[in-house]
Write a protein that holds these residues in place. Structure first.
Motif, short mmCIF file in Angstrom:
data_model
loop_
_atom_site.label_atom_id
_atom_site.label_comp_id
_atom_site.label_asym_id
_atom_site.label_seq_id
_atom_site.Cartn_x
_atom_site.Cartn_y
_atom_site.Cartn_z
N THR A 1 0.86 -1.18 0.00
CA THR A 1 0.00 0.00 0.00
C THR A 1 0.90 1.24 0.00
O THR A 1 2.09 1.15 0.33
CB THR A 1 -0.91 0.03 1.24
OG1 THR A 1 -0.09 0.22 2.40
CG2 THR A 1 -1.73 -1.25 1.36
N PRO A 2 0.34 2.40 -0.34
CA PRO A 2 1.17 3.62 -0.30
C PRO A 2 1.77 3.87 1.10
O PRO A 2 2.92 4.30 1.19
CB PRO A 2 0.19 4.72 -0.68
CG PRO A 2 -0.81 4.03 -1.57
CD PRO A 2 -0.97 2.66 -0.95
N LYS A 3 1.03 3.60 2.15
CA LYS A 3 1.56 3.79 3.50
C LYS A 3 2.69 2.80 3.79
O LYS A 3 3.70 3.17 4.38
CB LYS A 3 0.45 3.65 4.54
CG LYS A 3 -0.48 4.85 4.59
CD LYS A 3 -1.71 4.61 5.45
CE LYS A 3 -1.42 4.40 6.89
NZ LYS A 3 -2.67 4.28 7.71
N GLU A 4 2.52 1.56 3.36
CA GLU A 4 3.58 0.57 3.56
C GLU A 4 4.82 0.94 2.78
O GLU A 4 5.94 0.83 3.29
CB GLU A 4 3.08 -0.82 3.14
CG GLU A 4 2.01 -1.39 4.04
CD GLU A 4 1.34 -2.62 3.50
OE1 GLU A 4 0.69 -3.34 4.28
OE2 GLU A 4 1.42 -2.88 2.27
N ILE B 1 6.66 -6.49 6.72
CA ILE B 1 5.30 -6.17 6.27
C ILE B 1 4.69 -7.38 5.59
O ILE B 1 3.54 -7.75 5.85
CB ILE B 1 5.32 -4.95 5.32
CG1 ILE B 1 5.70 -3.68 6.11
CG2 ILE B 1 3.98 -4.79 4.62
CD1 ILE B 1 6.04 -2.49 5.25
N ARG B 2 5.44 -8.01 4.73
CA ARG B 2 4.91 -9.17 3.98
C ARG B 2 4.69 -10.38 4.89
O ARG B 2 3.87 -11.24 4.57
CB ARG B 2 5.84 -9.51 2.83
CG ARG B 2 5.87 -8.39 1.77
CD ARG B 2 6.52 -8.83 0.50
NE ARG B 2 6.63 -7.74 -0.44
CZ ARG B 2 5.63 -7.30 -1.21
NH1 ARG B 2 4.45 -7.86 -1.12
NH2 ARG B 2 5.81 -6.30 -2.06
N ASN B 3 5.39 -10.47 6.00
CA ASN B 3 5.20 -11.55 6.96
C ASN B 3 4.29 -11.09 8.11
O ASN B 3 4.53 -11.40 9.27
CB ASN B 3 6.54 -12.04 7.50
CG ASN B 3 7.29 -12.83 6.48
OD1 ASN B 3 6.78 -13.81 5.94
ND2 ASN B 3 8.52 -12.41 6.18
N ASN B 4 3.24 -10.36 7.75
CA ASN B 4 2.35 -9.77 8.74
C ASN B 4 1.76 -10.80 9.71
O ASN B 4 1.54 -10.49 10.88
CB ASN B 4 1.22 -9.02 8.04
CG ASN B 4 0.33 -8.32 9.03
OD1 ASN B 4 0.79 -7.50 9.80
ND2 ASN B 4 -0.94 -8.67 9.02
N ASP B 5 1.52 -12.01 9.25
CA ASP B 5 0.94 -13.02 10.14
C ASP B 5 1.83 -13.31 11.33
O ASP B 5 1.36 -13.72 12.39
CB ASP B 5 0.62 -14.30 9.37
CG ASP B 5 1.84 -14.92 8.70
OD1 ASP B 5 2.75 -14.18 8.28
OD2 ASP B 5 1.88 -16.16 8.59
N GLU C 1 1.33 10.46 11.10
CA GLU C 1 2.28 9.98 12.09
C GLU C 1 3.40 9.15 11.47
O GLU C 1 4.34 8.77 12.18
CB GLU C 1 1.56 9.18 13.17
CG GLU C 1 0.65 10.02 14.03
CD GLU C 1 -0.02 9.23 15.13
OE1 GLU C 1 0.49 8.16 15.50
OE2 GLU C 1 -1.07 9.70 15.62
N LEU C 2 3.32 8.85 10.20
CA LEU C 2 4.37 8.09 9.52
C LEU C 2 5.43 9.05 9.01
O LEU C 2 5.47 9.42 7.85
CB LEU C 2 3.78 7.27 8.36
CG LEU C 2 2.82 6.16 8.74
CD1 LEU C 2 2.25 5.52 7.48
CD2 LEU C 2 3.50 5.12 9.60
N ILE D 1 -0.26 -2.74 11.95
CA ILE D 1 0.17 -1.54 12.68
C ILE D 1 0.23 -0.35 11.73
O ILE D 1 -0.24 0.74 12.07
CB ILE D 1 1.54 -1.78 13.35
CG1 ILE D 1 1.41 -2.82 14.46
CG2 ILE D 1 2.13 -0.48 13.90
CD1 ILE D 1 2.73 -3.36 14.98
N ILE D 2 0.79 -0.55 10.55
CA ILE D 2 0.88 0.54 9.57
C ILE D 2 -0.51 0.98 9.14
O ILE D 2 -0.79 2.18 9.05
CB ILE D 2 1.74 0.12 8.37
CG1 ILE D 2 3.19 -0.08 8.81
CG2 ILE D 2 1.65 1.14 7.23
CD1 ILE D 2 4.07 -0.80 7.81
N ALA D 3 -1.40 0.03 8.89
CA ALA D 3 -2.76 0.37 8.47
C ALA D 3 -3.49 1.17 9.54
O ALA D 3 -4.28 2.07 9.23
CB ALA D 3 -3.53 -0.91 8.13
#
Length: 70
Positions: free
Chosen positions: A7-10, A32-36, A51-52, A43-45
């Motif tokens: 995503t743009p935020k990621e 990020i890709r290993n979010n599980d 705040e980023l 957290i980013i979402a």
């Protein structure tokens, strides 16, 4: 691990880490890709875009270790 586009935020987070220290962007993207396992994407979402931000600073090692035997 998913290979869908970030995503743009990621992407902003990955770029911030890479700018801070070359090579850390890849580590951030992997997290990020290993979010599980890491929860980074969630957290980013949940973090407001405002705040980023990349900040410069330093930290000290505040760990205190007990000495054994002396």
């Amino acid at each position: 691990m998913t290979n869908q586009p970030l995503t743009p935020k990621e992407q902003k987070v990955v770029e911030g880490f890479e700018k801070a220290r070359p090579g850390l962007g890849a580590v951030a993207e992997n997290n990020i890709r290993n979010n599980d396992k890491t929860g980074w994407a969630e957290i980013i979402a949940d973090t407001p875009e405002s705040e980023l931000v990349v900040r410069e600073g330093s930290s000290t090692n505040t760990f205190i270790y007990k000495r054994i035997g002396g």
